[in-house]
Design an enzyme around this catalytic site. Sequence first.
Site, PDB file in Angstrom:
ATOM      1  NE  ARG A  64      -3.991  -0.338   1.913  1.00  0.00           N
ATOM      2  CZ  ARG A  64      -5.127  -0.102   1.260  1.00  0.00           C
ATOM      3  NH1 ARG A  64      -5.444   1.125   0.904  1.00  0.00           N
ATOM      4  NH2 ARG A  64      -5.956  -1.078   0.952  1.00  0.00           N
ATOM      5  CE  LYS A 172      -1.231 -21.578   9.366  1.00  0.00           C
ATOM      6  NZ  LYS A 172      -0.408 -20.848  10.326  1.00  0.00           N
ATOM      7  CG  ASP A 201       1.666 -26.662   5.899  1.00  0.00           C
ATOM      8  OD1 ASP A 201       2.758 -26.497   6.470  1.00  0.00           O
ATOM      9  OD2 ASP A 201       0.671 -27.116   6.463  1.00  0.00           O
ATOM     10  CG  HIS A 202       6.336 -22.662   7.059  1.00  0.00           C
ATOM     11  ND1 HIS A 202       5.216 -22.347   7.786  1.00  0.00           N
ATOM     12  CD2 HIS A 202       7.313 -22.876   7.966  1.00  0.00           C
ATOM     13  CE1 HIS A 202       5.515 -22.374   9.072  1.00  0.00           C
ATOM     14  NE2 HIS A 202       6.786 -22.687   9.214  1.00  0.00           N
ATOM     15  CE  LYS A 206       9.224 -26.086   9.647  1.00  0.00           C
ATOM     16  NZ  LYS A 206      10.051 -25.040  10.203  1.00  0.00           N
ATOM     17  CD  GLU A 240       5.209 -22.195  17.649  1.00  0.00           C
ATOM     18  OE1 GLU A 240       5.890 -21.467  16.918  1.00  0.00           O
ATOM     19  OE2 GLU A 240       3.991 -22.085  17.789  1.00  0.00           O
ATOM     20  CG  ASP A 259      -1.217 -20.655  14.274  1.00  0.00           C
ATOM     21  OD1 ASP A 259      -1.161 -20.058  13.184  1.00  0.00           O
ATOM     22  OD2 ASP A 259      -0.261 -20.697  15.078  1.00  0.00           O
ATOM     23  CG  HIS A 264       2.173 -26.046  10.246  1.00  0.00           C
ATOM     24  ND1 HIS A 264       2.224 -25.641   8.932  1.00  0.00           N
ATOM     25  CD2 HIS A 264       2.236 -24.904  10.975  1.00  0.00           C
ATOM     26  CE1 HIS A 264       2.318 -24.324   8.882  1.00  0.00           C
ATOM     27  NE2 HIS A 264       2.321 -23.850  10.102  1.00  0.00           N
ATOM     28  CE  LYS A 364       1.638 -19.275  18.678  1.00  0.00           C
ATOM     29  NZ  LYS A 364       2.762 -19.604  17.765  1.00  0.00           N
TER      30      LYS A 364
HETATM   31  C1  BG6 Z   1       3.039 -20.637  11.611  1.00  0.00           C
HETATM   32  C2  BG6 Z   1       2.122 -20.307  12.745  1.00  0.00           C
HETATM   33  O1  BG6 Z   1       2.327 -21.206  10.548  1.00  0.00           O
HETATM   34  O2  BG6 Z   1       4.038 -21.550  12.047  1.00  0.00           O
HETATM   35  C3  BG6 Z   1       2.894 -19.750  13.918  1.00  0.00           C
HETATM   36  O3  BG6 Z   1       1.152 -19.359  12.310  1.00  0.00           O
HETATM   37  C4  BG6 Z   1       4.015 -20.674  14.298  1.00  0.00           C
HETATM   38  O4  BG6 Z   1       2.036 -19.516  15.024  1.00  0.00           O
HETATM   39  C5  BG6 Z   1       4.858 -21.048  13.081  1.00  0.00           C
HETATM   40  O5  BG6 Z   1       4.825 -20.027  15.257  1.00  0.00           O
HETATM   41  C6  BG6 Z   1       5.868 -22.110  13.413  1.00  0.00           C
HETATM   42  O6  BG6 Z   1       6.738 -22.272  12.339  1.00  0.00           O
HETATM   43  P1  BG6 Z   1       8.212 -22.837  12.546  1.00  0.00           P
HETATM   44  O7  BG6 Z   1       8.736 -23.016  11.169  1.00  0.00           O
HETATM   45  O8  BG6 Z   1       8.948 -21.804  13.344  1.00  0.00           O
HETATM   46  O9  BG6 Z   1       8.070 -24.113  13.304  1.00  0.00           O
END
Ligand code: BG6
Length: 514
Positions: A64, A172, A201-202, A206, A240, A259, A264, A364
């Site tokens: 923006r 996501k 989905d990251h 990995k 986490e 989340d 994941h 978390k």
């Molecule tokens: C994200 C979540 O998709 O993944 C976060 O929205 C989370 O809340 C994160 O902290 C964790 O990713 P990674 O790669 O650090 O395990």
Amino acid sequence: MADRPSLADRLAAGETHPAPPEPLTIVIFGGAGDLAHRKLLPALYNLHVDALLPARIAIVGASRGEMSDAAYRAFAKDGVSQFSRRPIDEDAWSAFAEALFYVPVAIDNEQSYAALGSRLDVVEHERGIAGNRIYYLAVPPALFAPAVSNLARRRFVNRGSERPFARLIVEKPIGNDLDSARAINDAIAAVFDERQIFRIDHYLGKETVQNILVLRFANSIFEPLFNHRHVDHVQIVVAEEEGVGTRAGYYDRAGALRDMVQNHILQLLTLVAMEPPRSLDSDVIRDEKLDVLQSLRPIAGGDVDASVVRAQYAAGFDAGTPVPGYREEKGVARDSRTETFVAIKAFIDNWRWAGVPFFLRTGKRLPKRASEITVRLKEVPHILFNANSGSRLDPNVLSIRIQPDEGFALGISSKVPGPRVSIYPVRMDFHYGSTFGASSPEAYERLLLDVMVGDSTLFMRRDSVEAAWRWVMPILDRWASQTAEPIPTYAAGDWGPREAGRLIESTGRRWREP
Ligand code: BG6
């Protein structure tokens, strides 16, 4: 016979990818945002350093605010300096920076796209790019539909065309529930064909997650054991250490189930549990993964109370430092009922996994950052070394460490040297760091490269996103109906609430602390 090339030679020869991507432009909507700063620009820089980007490329940030190209390059450099796995090399940086541009765009305003289009035409002409484009939606999901419809109205997308191609990347959360996920998918499908859409989905990018299939299907010792005859249970934990941080605005409406589990954790589950695919074709693999999601036993109504535990972190400690509880975090409602922890006992109702519990756990403010999959095998018959109750043997455990300290270990029983038969559990342990070197590519590097070459294996297909939502919906519905029940808490720095312990202990098993 010629010697096989060494591992180092094979990696140096870029064995990771078959064909270099064609010249292209990446337009990052939300290009001045946090995701671009922390992940996307550093990932692109590392691909550049590895010479994996196409020879002719333009990376155009579209957000923006007003910003010059020079300011955007400075923004990118700041992100790379802070978050890249490699430090900045000035020569490599200057070549990379030349490919960076910025255009101010109000994503929900069609008029902005005229300016974007003209700028892209000029940049692509100057850089000799023939029109291949990737549009990355690094923006909140509410903007997905306006973005794609404006792209369509302004004729940015040639539906289904391969030459030049237009591809779309979405992040996501894809929706907040099944209906909103469907609405997003419908809006996108009105403009792009499914094979042009890459839902990230990251976790799937990995290295350790990709290795799950290699471990299972490139070795003959594990696959025969991965079934109800030999496996006692499976645990998947994504822990986490951090709290909600600065993301309360999003997280307080999401919670741990949406989340982390819907995406994941269920993706990890599909990789551990899927049948061997008949080929490595992306749709063949994704069909098998979908089959697992569709075989998950629904957890609904009263079963939710028996099989799912949710909790919120209360004040506690992080590495000895006092930290606030979730409800005291900035941006979180004081009476929030959002869960920051979930534990689930799940079953996959197919032949292979009949009766094997899968315990899923994420939260978390747990004691440490650790993601791990544990496959615990059944005990050997109580006949020889463990014939009497005083000499129980530890069952074999395969633990796949997703992060940190990536690797896997197999726990086995061994005789202690000496005149007596004394048995001790030992570990065969593999560490990525010591075998392959410390710096594995980041998930986003692999994922961005895959989009450039058009390989959708590691991306979520529409049907699997919706199948995952379908499974979590009855749990969310149950919770939404329980407005009066207190939510269990756990002190920050603990492994979750007591109820989570009871969930697994009631089956005669225990959580494994990673
Ligand atoms: C994200 C979540 O998709 O993944 C976060 O929205 C989370 O809340 C994160 O902290 C964790 O990713 P990674 O790669 O650090 O395990």
